[in-house]
Design an enzyme around this catalytic site. Structure first.
Site, PDB file in Angstrom:
ATOM      1  N   ARG A  17       7.497   6.237  96.594  1.00 21.41           N
ATOM      2  CA  ARG A  17       8.181   6.051  95.186  1.00 21.41           C
ATOM      3  C   ARG A  17       9.456   6.717  95.173  1.00 21.41           C
ATOM      4  O   ARG A  17      10.278   6.379  94.374  1.00 21.41           O
ATOM      5  CB  ARG A  17       7.203   6.872  94.157  1.00 21.41           C
ATOM      6  N   GLN A  40      22.413  28.783  79.947  1.00 15.51           N
ATOM      7  CA  GLN A  40      23.461  27.631  79.494  1.00 15.51           C
ATOM      8  C   GLN A  40      23.223  26.435  80.704  1.00 15.51           C
ATOM      9  O   GLN A  40      23.425  27.053  81.890  1.00 15.51           O
ATOM     10  CB  GLN A  40      24.649  27.847  79.334  1.00 15.51           C
ATOM     11  N   ASP A  41      23.044  25.263  80.502  1.00 17.43           N
ATOM     12  CA  ASP A  41      23.225  24.203  81.539  1.00 17.43           C
ATOM     13  C   ASP A  41      24.433  23.363  80.879  1.00 17.43           C
ATOM     14  O   ASP A  41      24.719  22.960  79.931  1.00 17.43           O
ATOM     15  CB  ASP A  41      21.898  23.281  81.648  1.00 17.43           C
ATOM     16  N   ASN A  42      25.300  23.036  81.912  1.00 11.16           N
ATOM     17  CA  ASN A  42      26.591  22.236  81.475  1.00 11.16           C
ATOM     18  C   ASN A  42      26.289  20.946  82.372  1.00 11.16           C
ATOM     19  O   ASN A  42      25.808  20.907  83.468  1.00 11.16           O
ATOM     20  CB  ASN A  42      27.798  22.952  81.975  1.00 11.16           C
ATOM     21  N   ARG A  53      38.561  19.999  89.009  1.00 10.32           N
ATOM     22  CA  ARG A  53      38.237  20.807  87.981  1.00 10.32           C
ATOM     23  C   ARG A  53      38.249  22.264  88.497  1.00 10.32           C
ATOM     24  O   ARG A  53      37.417  22.655  89.396  1.00 10.32           O
ATOM     25  CB  ARG A  53      36.993  20.631  87.211  1.00 10.32           C
ATOM     26  N   HIS A  56      38.164  27.917  87.936  1.00  7.93           N
ATOM     27  CA  HIS A  56      37.727  28.911  86.743  1.00  7.93           C
ATOM     28  C   HIS A  56      36.713  30.063  86.882  1.00  7.93           C
ATOM     29  O   HIS A  56      35.911  29.947  87.946  1.00  7.93           O
ATOM     30  CB  HIS A  56      36.998  27.795  85.941  1.00  7.93           C
ATOM     31  N   LYS A  66      26.816  31.118  88.476  1.00 12.29           N
ATOM     32  CA  LYS A  66      26.670  29.630  88.466  1.00 12.29           C
ATOM     33  C   LYS A  66      25.818  29.121  89.559  1.00 12.29           C
ATOM     34  O   LYS A  66      26.064  29.414  90.846  1.00 12.29           O
ATOM     35  CB  LYS A  66      28.214  28.748  88.420  1.00 12.29           C
ATOM     36  N   HIS A 113      35.711  29.431  90.561  1.00 11.71           N
ATOM     37  CA  HIS A 113      35.141  27.944  90.997  1.00 11.71           C
ATOM     38  C   HIS A 113      35.807  26.946  90.647  1.00 11.71           C
ATOM     39  O   HIS A 113      36.423  26.853  89.610  1.00 11.71           O
ATOM     40  CB  HIS A 113      33.705  27.969  90.271  1.00 11.71           C
ATOM     41  N   TYR A 126      25.770  22.102  85.946  1.00 11.58           N
ATOM     42  CA  TYR A 126      25.472  23.591  86.697  1.00 11.58           C
ATOM     43  C   TYR A 126      24.819  24.458  85.587  1.00 11.58           C
ATOM     44  O   TYR A 126      25.093  24.461  84.462  1.00 11.58           O
ATOM     45  CB  TYR A 126      27.050  24.052  87.192  1.00 11.58           C
ATOM     46  N   ASP A 137      37.757  33.500  79.230  1.00  9.93           N
ATOM     47  CA  ASP A 137      38.142  32.435  80.167  1.00  9.93           C
ATOM     48  C   ASP A 137      39.263  32.561  80.874  1.00  9.93           C
ATOM     49  O   ASP A 137      40.473  33.124  80.469  1.00  9.93           O
ATOM     50  CB  ASP A 137      38.163  31.154  79.002  1.00  9.93           C
ATOM     51  N   LYS A 164      45.321  22.430  81.220  1.00  4.14           N
ATOM     52  CA  LYS A 164      45.041  23.822  81.426  1.00  4.14           C
ATOM     53  C   LYS A 164      45.241  24.031  82.940  1.00  4.14           C
ATOM     54  O   LYS A 164      45.898  25.304  83.316  1.00  4.14           O
ATOM     55  CB  LYS A 164      43.791  24.144  80.986  1.00  4.14           C
ATOM     56  N   ASP A 165      44.612  23.091  83.683  1.00  5.63           N
ATOM     57  CA  ASP A 165      44.342  23.678  85.160  1.00  5.63           C
ATOM     58  C   ASP A 165      45.892  23.281  85.625  1.00  5.63           C
ATOM     59  O   ASP A 165      46.022  24.261  86.806  1.00  5.63           O
ATOM     60  CB  ASP A 165      43.454  22.510  85.875  1.00  5.63           C
TER      61      ASP A 165
END
Length: 189
Positions: A17, A40-42, A53, A56, A66, A113, A126, A137, A164-165
Site C-alpha cells: 500500500r 505550534q505547527d507551521n 528562507r 531565523h 524546531k 535556522h 515544522y 523575531d 526581510k531576509d
C-alpha cells in the site's frame, strides 16, 4: 550528552500500500535528549526552486526549538550556532531533507535556522516549542561571509528572498542573548 542539532531519520514501515512512519513521539524523542514541548505547527510552500528562507530565530524569553521536515520536494536545511561562549559559535551544519528520504532536523533554541529549496513546489512543515512572537523575531544574513554556508546552488544563482531576509544583519552585528550549554555543535550523523 546528545548533540544540540540532530538529524532524525524516522523508520518507514512499507508494504504493497505504501509506507507508514512515526514522525514524532514524545517518549522516543526523550531518548534522544529532546524533551521540549511543541505547541505550534507551521507549513510553508515555496514555488520556485532556490527559494531561500532564513536565517531565523526567536530570542528569549520566546525562543523556539524546531523540528523541520520536507513533505514535498527537497530542501537543504541549515542551523547556525548563536550561543555566546560556544566553541562552535558562528559555525553551521546542514542536511538534505526531502519527501523521499523522510529525514527531519531538530534545531534547538540558540540556533538560527534556514533552508533553500532544491526543487520547485517544496512544502516544509515544522513544529515549534513557542508561538510566533514579533518582538522576539530575529535573523542573520543568509550569505554572511563569516558564517560561510555552502548553499547548494549553481554559481551565480541569486536565490528568491523575502524583503526581510535580503536585509538581515551580519553575525558580527548581533549581540547574542543565547548562552552556551556545554554541548558543542557536531557534524550531523
Amino acid at each position: 550528552m546528545p548533540h544540540p542539532v540532530q538529524l532524525i531519520q524516522p523508520r518507514r514501515f512499507g508494504d504493497s500500500r505504501g509506507w507508514f512512519t512515526e514522525v514524532y513521539s514524545k517518549p522516543a524523542f526523550a531518548t534522544l535528549g529532546i524533551d521540549c514541548c511543541f505547541i505550534q505547527d507551521n507549513h510553508s510552500l515555496s514555488v520556485p526552486k532556490y527559494t531561500l528562507r532564513g536565517l531565523h530565530f526567536q530570542t528569549p524569553p520566546r525562543g523556539q526549538d524546531k523540528l523541520v521536515r520536507c513533505i514535498r520536494g527537497a530542501i537543504f536545511d541549515v542551523a547556525v550556532d548563536l550561543r555566546k561562549g560556544s566553541p562552535t559559535y558562528g559555525q553551521w551544519v546542514g542536511a538534505e531533507l526531502s519527501a523521499e528520504n523522510g529525514h527531519q532536523l531538530f534545531i534547538p533554541i540558540g540556533f538560527a535556522h534556514g533552508f533553500v529549496t532544491l526543487q520547485d513546489n517544496c512544502e516544509v512543515t515544522y513544529k515549534c516549542s513557542d508561538t510566533y512572537a514579533p518582538d522576539s523575531d530575529g535573523g542573520v544574513r543568509w550569505d554572511d561571509p563569516s558564517v560561510g554556508i555552502d548553499w547548494p546552488m549553481p554559481a551565480g544563482t541569486a536565490p528568491e528572498l523575502s524583503a526581510k531576509d535580503a536585509v538581515q544583519p551580519l553575525l558580527a552585528n548581533f549581540d547574542s542573548p543565547f548562552l552556551y550549554d556545554g554541548r558543542p555543535l557536531a557534524p550531523l550523523a
